[in-house]
Each structure stands twice: as C-alpha cells, then as structure tokens.
Design a protein around this motif. Structure first.
Motif, PDB file in Angstrom:
ATOM      1  N   ASP A   6      27.097  63.795  12.034  1.00 39.30           N
ATOM      2  CA  ASP A   6      27.454  62.376  12.007  1.00 39.30           C
ATOM      3  C   ASP A   6      28.375  61.975  13.155  1.00 39.30           C
ATOM      4  O   ASP A   6      28.653  60.786  13.352  1.00 39.30           O
ATOM      5  CB  ASP A   6      28.084  61.997  10.659  1.00 39.30           C
ATOM      6  CG  ASP A   6      29.326  62.821  10.337  1.00 39.30           C
ATOM      7  OD1 ASP A   6      29.785  63.593  11.206  1.00 39.30           O
ATOM      8  OD2 ASP A   6      29.834  62.703   9.206  1.00 39.30           O
ATOM      9  N   TRP A 149      21.894  59.253   0.858  1.00 35.38           N
ATOM     10  CA  TRP A 149      21.204  59.420   2.140  1.00 35.38           C
ATOM     11  C   TRP A 149      20.027  58.451   2.233  1.00 35.38           C
ATOM     12  O   TRP A 149      19.808  57.820   3.278  1.00 35.38           O
ATOM     13  CB  TRP A 149      20.738  60.863   2.265  1.00 35.38           C
ATOM     14  CG  TRP A 149      20.058  61.200   3.555  1.00 35.38           C
ATOM     15  CD1 TRP A 149      20.649  61.621   4.712  1.00 35.38           C
ATOM     16  CD2 TRP A 149      18.642  61.167   3.826  1.00 35.38           C
ATOM     17  NE1 TRP A 149      19.698  61.849   5.678  1.00 35.38           N
ATOM     18  CE2 TRP A 149      18.466  61.573   5.171  1.00 35.38           C
ATOM     19  CE3 TRP A 149      17.524  60.836   3.067  1.00 35.38           C
ATOM     20  CZ2 TRP A 149      17.205  61.656   5.764  1.00 35.38           C
ATOM     21  CZ3 TRP A 149      16.274  60.908   3.659  1.00 35.38           C
ATOM     22  CH2 TRP A 149      16.113  61.315   4.986  1.00 35.38           C
ATOM     23  N   GLN A 152      21.270  54.959   2.909  1.00 34.79           N
ATOM     24  CA  GLN A 152      21.659  54.785   4.306  1.00 34.79           C
ATOM     25  C   GLN A 152      20.436  54.598   5.195  1.00 34.79           C
ATOM     26  O   GLN A 152      20.456  53.783   6.132  1.00 34.79           O
ATOM     27  CB  GLN A 152      22.476  55.989   4.766  1.00 34.79           C
ATOM     28  CG  GLN A 152      23.840  56.093   4.104  1.00 34.79           C
ATOM     29  CD  GLN A 152      24.532  57.416   4.383  1.00 34.79           C
ATOM     30  OE1 GLN A 152      23.912  58.380   4.837  1.00 34.79           O
ATOM     31  NE2 GLN A 152      25.827  57.467   4.114  1.00 34.79           N
ATOM     32  N   ARG A 153      19.365  55.344   4.922  1.00 31.16           N
ATOM     33  CA  ARG A 153      18.139  55.213   5.716  1.00 31.16           C
ATOM     34  C   ARG A 153      17.498  53.842   5.505  1.00 31.16           C
ATOM     35  O   ARG A 153      16.983  53.245   6.451  1.00 31.16           O
ATOM     36  CB  ARG A 153      17.161  56.325   5.324  1.00 31.16           C
ATOM     37  CG  ARG A 153      17.615  57.713   5.752  1.00 31.16           C
ATOM     38  CD  ARG A 153      17.325  57.914   7.217  1.00 31.16           C
ATOM     39  NE  ARG A 153      18.005  59.069   7.762  1.00 31.16           N
ATOM     40  CZ  ARG A 153      17.501  59.865   8.702  1.00 31.16           C
ATOM     41  NH1 ARG A 153      16.295  59.610   9.194  1.00 31.16           N
ATOM     42  NH2 ARG A 153      18.185  60.873   9.166  1.00 31.16           N
ATOM     43  N   SER A 155      19.116  51.143   4.738  1.00 31.35           N
ATOM     44  CA  SER A 155      19.997  50.189   5.416  1.00 31.35           C
ATOM     45  C   SER A 155      19.733  50.144   6.913  1.00 31.35           C
ATOM     46  O   SER A 155      19.804  49.078   7.535  1.00 31.35           O
ATOM     47  CB  SER A 155      21.464  50.568   5.155  1.00 31.35           C
ATOM     48  OG  SER A 155      22.334  49.707   5.832  1.00 31.35           O
ATOM     49  N   ARG A 160      17.510  47.274   1.419  1.00 33.97           N
ATOM     50  CA  ARG A 160      18.476  47.819   0.472  1.00 33.97           C
ATOM     51  C   ARG A 160      17.936  47.636  -0.939  1.00 33.97           C
ATOM     52  O   ARG A 160      17.010  46.854  -1.171  1.00 33.97           O
ATOM     53  CB  ARG A 160      19.839  47.132   0.616  1.00 33.97           C
ATOM     54  CG  ARG A 160      19.828  45.647   0.291  1.00 33.97           C
ATOM     55  CD  ARG A 160      21.165  44.988   0.615  1.00 33.97           C
ATOM     56  NE  ARG A 160      21.203  43.587   0.189  1.00 33.97           N
ATOM     57  CZ  ARG A 160      20.690  42.592   0.887  1.00 33.97           C
ATOM     58  NH1 ARG A 160      20.103  42.829   2.045  1.00 33.97           N
ATOM     59  NH2 ARG A 160      20.774  41.356   0.423  1.00 33.97           N
TER      60      ARG A 160
END
Length: 374
Positions: A6, A149, A152-153, A155, A160
């Motif tokens: 990250d 995870w 987040q992908r 987003s 969402r």
C-alpha cells in the motif's frame, strides 16, 4: 529496504530505485505491483526491456551481461528476472549476489519470486539483494479482510454498496463466492463495473451478476473450524469435494489441528502459559488469534473422541473399512457412509463444542448427525 504494497504508489512518486524484488503467491497483487513499477520505469526513460525466466538450463551469464551492457540505441533498460521455483541454485545465488553489487544507473532490475520460506529469506543471495534492493512481500488477502478489499476495489471504479447491514451482506456475499480466487474476484468486480453505472449497487444486482468462482485451500479449513463458522466450513468441504481434493489430505489437515488443540489443552491444564504453548506448537499468524477461543470452547474428551473418529475415517477413505452411520447402525461409533459427511462431523467437533448438532447456521433446523446443512 522492505516496502508495503500500500506504500508503493507514494514510493514511486518519489523516484525509482535500481533494484526491486517482488515475492509472494498472490499473483494478482504481484502482477499489479510489477505493472506499476514497469509504468513508472517507462515514464522515466527505461524503454528497452529484457525478460529472463529461470529454468534448469538457464544461462546466468546472459543475465549478468544484460545488466552490465547498454542498449544498442542507448536507451535505459528494464531487466526482468523471473524465478518461478524461488530456488536459483548455487550458480544463480552467486550471480544474484553479483547483480546486487552492480551499480548501473541506466539499468533497472525487477526480480519476481514465489512465496519464500524463512530459510530462503535468510540465504546469502536474498540478503545480498535486500541491501540495495526494494523488497516487496505480497501477502494474501485473508478471509476476514476480503469484504473490505472488495469494497475498496468497487470504490476505485466509482461503485459502492448500500450503507448499513444491506451493504455488509452484499460484500460478504461476494467474498463467499470468490474466496481463495483473488484474480477471479478482480474479474467479477470489473464485471459489475461493466454491467452497472457508477453509484450504489443493490444486493439483487450483485446476486444476479457475481458467479461462484471460489477456490478453497484445504489448509484454510482450520480457520473455519476454529472460529465455528459452520456456513463457511460447509462451503469449503463441498468445494473441496467438487474440486476432487483427496479425502486423505482433508482428514490429515483436520487431524493436525485437532492434535495441536489437544496438546495445548493438556498443556493449559498442566499450568503452562498459552504464549509458551503457541510457540512450542508453532502456531502463528491468524491461527494465533483463533486458538484461544477454540480451546475454551472444546473439551479434552471431545478432542479425543474426534481423533478416534478420524482414525476410522482414514481407514474408510482408503477402502479398508466401510462407514455405518451413527444412526441405524449396529455400531454407533462408525462414521457415516459418505466420508465427506464424516469429515464435516469431525470438523464440527471443534466448531460446535463437540456436538455436530450445536453448530447450526442461524435459522436452520437441527441437522441429523452426519448431514451437513444446506
């Protein structure tokens, strides 16, 4: 230097180093990390690229020659070395140490390796690379972190899930369908981006679009067993059976965990500290957090009974004896006729405090012994 995945973007924004080593078994994340390094290299003028894949006939002198020479047209070059086995051998180890000591500003070296054990990470060649190189260990996304995870992908592609319980349920649903198959998870998320516009995705949209592409690892069964997650345990056993996994391997994995629990249970009863028992039994990582609650849930007698059942199951899957079933049998101690039902019963000894009837998924009626919930 060690670099977290990250932190890669921030690192590349400050400029490139001359040597990168990416290692780990999570192919999607490793590929994405390497793609970012390649893109940054191209942007900084490393336009000539040479790729070397190590096999038993690999000529290490060709690698050293490429790393020390200039491109025919004077371009800066990216040299990629892929070692699929993670074992360069004696000659390769010496070549890697030489490569680590090279200092050519016109050559950037990217080395990719699989997951490495502790001994390999302490080897002379790996230590030599660690000095000047940027080392990136690609850890798998653990099951507990998979919903986050996925969120987040989503987003990242401007999608969402709904807030609250509905959104959590949607992320858990996706996680269940893609567990153990991160590359397929990535593809399913991209598919949602193609099927639906940016914004909030409903559970119905996700349910209709996401395929069941889960791939289960027999060595992850212990996590579901230790946490008492009956739904996941059922899916994993059904998935392993569908994939043709050997029953003997599944029984072995379950028995190893049960034996560890029994040793630790007896150790706790003898007054040994849990931290000492964890170290003695080589328990670390996610298991370290799961063992304690499991020990307090299961009894020593239940673990001993589980080992007795496991011995009979082992003979059954090897064709040395037949299963009789706990009900309707002249011998109540026999395993069920279907050995996979017996494996479920074995795992439930730990998952549900020793009784296969106590680990029901919420809202399901009691399940007869030797039968898994649907």
């Amino acid at each position: 230097m060690q670099l977290r995945l990250d932190a890669l973007d921030a690192h590349l924004a400050k400029g490139l180093k001359g040597l990168y080593v990416v290692y780990g078994d999570e192919h999607l994340l490793a590929q994405e990390a390497c793609d970012k390094i390649r893109a940054s290299a191209r942007a900084q003028g490393f336009t000539d690229r040479s790729v070397f894949v190590v096999d038993r006939y690999f000529d290490w002198s060709s690698l050293l020659g490429a790393s020390q020479s200039m491109s025919l047209f004077g371009d800066r070059q990216l040299v990629e070395l892929r070692i699929p086995t993670g074992k360069p051998g004696k000659e390769g180890g010496e070549a890697l140490k030489t490569l680590a000591g090279a200092d050519n500003p016109d050559v950037l070296t990217l080395i990719t390796l699989p997951r490495l054990d502790a001994a390999t990470q302490k080897s002379a060649w790996f230590t030599a690379l660690s000095g000047p190189g940027v080392m990136m260990k690609i850890d798998p996304v653990e099951r507990a972190q998979l919903p986050m995870w996925i969120g987040q992908r989503l987003s990242a592609q401007n999608q969402r899930v709904a807030p609250g319980e509905d959104g959590r349920r949607a992320l858990v649903f996706i996680a269940e369908r893609v567990e153990g198959n991160l590359l397929a998870a990535h593809q399913e998320i991209l598919k949602l981006g193609l099927l639906h516009p940016a914004g909030v995705l409903t559970f119905e949209q996700i349910h209709d679009a996401v395929l069941n592409v889960a791939r289960y690892d027999v060595f992850k069964l212990n996590e579901a067993m230790l946490t008492g997650d009956v739904g996941r345990l059922t899916r994993m056993l059904d998935g392993l059976k569908g994939e043709g996994e050997a029953g003997t391997l599944v029984i072995w994995a379950l028995v190893e965990e049960i034996r560890t629990l029994l040793r630790m249970k007896r150790g706790v009863a003898a007054g040994k500290p849990l931290a000492t028992l964890l170290r003695e039994n080589r328990v670390w990582g996610p298991r370290e957090r799961l063992i304690g609650p499991a020990l307090s849930r299961v009894t020593e007698a239940a673990l001993e009974k589980a080992l007795s059942l496991a011995a009979k199951l082992d003979r059954q899957v090897k064709g040395l004896s037949g299963g009789g079933g706990p009900r309707g049998s002249t011998n109540p101690g026999d395993p069920p006729p279907n050995p996979w039902d017996g494996m479920f019963e074995l795992a439930m000894t730990v998952a549900s405090s020793g009784s296969p009837l106590q680990g029901k998924t919420p809202g399901t009626p009691p399940t007869p012994a030797g039968k898994r919930p649907a």
